[in-house]
Every structure is written in C-alpha cells, then in structure tokens.
Design an enzyme around this catalytic site. Structure first.
Site, short mmCIF file in Angstrom:
data_model
loop_
_atom_site.label_atom_id
_atom_site.label_comp_id
_atom_site.label_asym_id
_atom_site.label_seq_id
_atom_site.Cartn_x
_atom_site.Cartn_y
_atom_site.Cartn_z
N THR A 55 -61.94 126.55 -85.81
CA THR A 55 -61.34 126.11 -84.54
C THR A 55 -60.56 124.82 -84.76
OG1 THR A 55 -61.78 125.26 -82.30
CG2 THR A 55 -63.58 125.06 -83.89
N SER A 56 -59.41 124.75 -84.09
CA SER A 56 -58.57 123.55 -84.23
C SER A 56 -59.14 122.39 -83.40
CB SER A 56 -57.14 123.85 -83.77
OG SER A 56 -57.15 124.26 -82.41
N HIS B 249 -64.72 131.14 -73.17
CA HIS B 249 -63.47 131.63 -72.59
C HIS B 249 -63.56 133.08 -72.12
CE1 HIS B 249 -61.22 128.19 -74.85
NE2 HIS B 249 -61.82 127.78 -73.75
N ASP C 298 -63.25 138.22 -78.34
CA ASP C 298 -63.16 139.54 -78.98
C ASP C 298 -64.48 140.30 -79.08
OD1 ASP C 298 -64.47 138.22 -81.14
OD2 ASP C 298 -62.58 137.76 -82.12
N CYS D 23 -59.05 151.61 -56.06
CA CYS D 23 -58.75 151.09 -54.72
C CYS D 23 -57.32 150.54 -54.64
CB CYS D 23 -59.75 149.98 -54.35
SG CYS D 23 -59.38 148.38 -55.08
N ARG E 219 -53.22 128.72 -83.61
CA ARG E 219 -52.46 127.60 -84.16
C ARG E 219 -52.46 127.51 -85.69
NH1 ARG E 219 -55.31 126.62 -79.84
NH2 ARG E 219 -54.23 125.94 -77.96
P1 OAD Z 1 -56.78 127.84 -83.06
O1 OAD Z 1 -55.82 128.90 -83.45
O2 OAD Z 1 -56.29 126.69 -82.28
O3 OAD Z 1 -57.46 127.25 -84.36
C1 OAD Z 1 -57.96 128.06 -85.36
C2 OAD Z 1 -58.33 127.18 -86.55
O4 OAD Z 1 -59.03 127.98 -87.47
C3 OAD Z 1 -57.13 126.58 -87.25
O5 OAD Z 1 -57.39 125.20 -87.48
C4 OAD Z 1 -57.08 127.35 -88.58
O6 OAD Z 1 -56.64 126.55 -89.65
C5 OAD Z 1 -58.51 127.73 -88.76
N1 OAD Z 1 -58.74 128.96 -89.52
C6 OAD Z 1 -58.03 130.12 -89.51
N2 OAD Z 1 -58.63 131.05 -90.27
C7 OAD Z 1 -59.73 130.47 -90.77
C8 OAD Z 1 -60.78 130.90 -91.63
N3 OAD Z 1 -60.81 132.13 -92.13
N4 OAD Z 1 -61.77 130.04 -91.95
C9 OAD Z 1 -61.75 128.77 -91.45
N5 OAD Z 1 -60.80 128.30 -90.65
C10 OAD Z 1 -59.81 129.13 -90.30
O7 OAD Z 1 -57.99 128.58 -82.32
P2 OAD Z 1 -59.08 127.97 -81.33
O8 OAD Z 1 -59.49 126.62 -81.77
O9 OAD Z 1 -60.12 129.00 -81.16
O10 OAD Z 1 -57.84 129.72 -75.38
O11 OAD Z 1 -58.23 127.84 -80.02
C11 OAD Z 1 -58.85 127.45 -78.85
C12 OAD Z 1 -58.27 128.18 -77.67
O12 OAD Z 1 -56.84 128.09 -77.67
C13 OAD Z 1 -58.51 129.67 -77.65
O13 OAD Z 1 -59.82 130.01 -77.19
C14 OAD Z 1 -57.46 130.14 -76.69
C15 OAD Z 1 -56.29 129.36 -77.22
O14 OAD Z 1 -55.29 129.13 -76.34
C16 OAD Z 1 -57.50 130.44 -74.31
O15 OAD Z 1 -56.84 131.45 -74.38
C17 OAD Z 1 -58.00 129.89 -73.00
#
Ligand code: OAD
Length: 241
Positions: free
Chosen positions: A191-192, A122, A107, A153, A35
C-alpha cells in the site's frame, strides 16, 4: 540477521499480528494497483480514476462509471486467485497468531484464501444492492450487465464499495482501530499509504514492531522497526510456518 530472518523472528514471537494492506497485495495475482509503476493511475484515460471512483461522478455519470468499473476493477478480478501473500496470512490466522487482516482491497482474495476476519475498509465488489428497493446482490448481475446494472424494480444496483466523498463504515472502523491498537506486530504491505482515513489507522498501533513491506518507499518507513523493499508474496513466501 537479514531482514527475512528478523521478520521470521517477529512472527514467531507474536500472537496478535495484524496485517494492513492494499492493492500491492493483489498485483502478484495479476490485478493492477493504482499508483505503482504499472498502476491504473498511469493509464491514459479521459478522467483521473479518483474522479471516476467518486460519489459525485457515480451519481452524475453512472454509465461512464460502470464502464470503467467493469473494465478496470471487476473484470481483472474474475480470473484472479489468491497468491502466496494471501495464503500465508490465512494460515497465520488459522494458527491463532493473526487476529485481523485490514485491507483497502475490494477483490475478496483474502477470503478466497481462507482468511476469516477481514476488515474491508473500502467495501467489496462482491456485495451489491439496489439503490431503490435495497435488494442485496452478489457480483453476478454487475459482472453480467451491459451498461448500468438494474434491479427487477428498475433501480440501479451499486457496489458496496466506498467511493471518494463517501465515509467508511463505522463498524469496520471500530474493529480496525481495536485490532490495530491491540496488535503485538503490525505488518503493512502493498500500500502506498496515501489514502486517508485508511492510512491514518496505523497511528493506533501501540507496539514497537511495525514492519513495512512495499516495492516503493512509504511515509511510514521512518517509523518502522523493519522495512523490506520487495514483493510481498516473495517476502511472505520465505516465512516458515
Ligand atoms: P496504491 O496503488 O496506491 O499502492 C500500492 C503500493 O503497493 C505501491 O506503493 C506499490 O509500489 C506497491 N506494490 C505493488 N505491487 C507490490 C508487491 N507485489 N509487493 C509489495 N508492494 C507492491 O494502492 P493502495 O495503497 O491500496 O481506494 O491505494 C489505496 C486506495 O486508493 C485504494 O483502496 C483505492 C485507491 O483509490 C478507493 O478506490 C476508495
């Protein structure tokens, strides 16, 4: 004191640090988040990634699922290496100051950096199994497959990744809740905090030192003792250990 000095003091004074992170932890390793501004959700794709990464889509259109999964999830990780954020967290654990890394990432970069207690909410692209006979596989047959990866299989090999519409692993949940509830410092980064139930585990934190390090604002910023709007690798890279 500036924010980095405050974070340094928190880390110096803590013995049961828990880190809770997401896709933003790996962007400095070259893997796109979902996101963020350059994230996968801003791609012009036939379907929304949340649709493709769902159980019903996987079961009804496995060919299209694997096309997206290979291209956007697996391939970008193949040449990725841990960055300074992963390495700093691994070092904190080795020093006996950090008890767990809780991650939404699939990852495997935390383990590659040397972290031992990684709670993968996840799942992981590195664990796969045949849906028919249960045979376990690493990433090899999936990354090399042309189309749907198949077991000897004849069954479909699927990743041990939690798709939308699927529950999280109970053991991982229990360990996550325990680690967070016993933490003296909770650092949340990259994380968002928009995906549940994962984000809700932060509510089990009992301490008063919640730190949020993220490029964008999050809904937990108002509860944090310290928020740093910056890149997690750049921030953790300034910590002296
Ligand atoms: P998101 O992509 O929702 O959020 C990533 C956040 O990290 C965003 O708010 C960015 O602004 C921030 N960001 C990016 N690069 C950064 C950096 N270098 N330093 C600090 N902040 C940074 O990712 P997640 O919160 O991990 O689930 O998303 C949660 C889940 O949504 C994932 O695990 C996945 C996805 O759909 C599944 O696939 C089940």
């Amino acid at each position: 004191m500036n924010a980095i000095q405050t974070l340094q003091q928190y880390i110096d004074e803590s013995r049961r640090i828990v880190f809770f992170g997401g896709a933003g932890v790996s962007t400095e390793s070259g893997i796109k988040d979902f996101r963020g501004v350059d994230g996968l959700y801003h791609l012009k794709y036939k379907y929304n990634p949340e649709t493709i990464l769902s159980r019903s889509f996987f079961l009804s259109r496995p060919d299209e699922f694997f096309e997206f999964y290979q291209d956007k999830i697996v391939q970008p990780t193949l040449n990725a290496a841990p960055n300074i954020a992963h390495k700093t967290l691994a070092k904190l654990e080795a020093m006996g100051k950090l008890t767990a890394v809780v991650t939404q990432n699939i990852d495997g970069l935390h383990q590659m950096a040397g972290s031992k207690n990684v709670l993968e909410l996840h799942g992981s692209i590195h664990r796969n199994y045949c849906m028919k006979c249960g045979q376990k596989y690493d990433l090899e047959p999936v990354k090399n497959a042309d189309g749907i990866p198949k077991c000897q299989c004849g069954g479909t090999i699927r990743p041990e990744v939690v798709l939308y519409e699927e529950p999280l692993d109970e053991t991982v949940i229990t360990k996550t809740v325990q680690a967070i509830s016993e933490a003296d410092l909770l650092i949340v980064g990259g994380t968002s905090l928009t995906v549940y139930p994962a984000a809700g585990f932060l509510d089990f934190y009992n301490g008063n030192r919640l730190v949020v390090i993220n490029l964008d604002n999050t809904s937990y910023d108002s509860k944090a003792a310290l928020t740093i709007n910056g890149k997690i690798g750049e921030v953790l890279g300034q910590i002296t250990l």
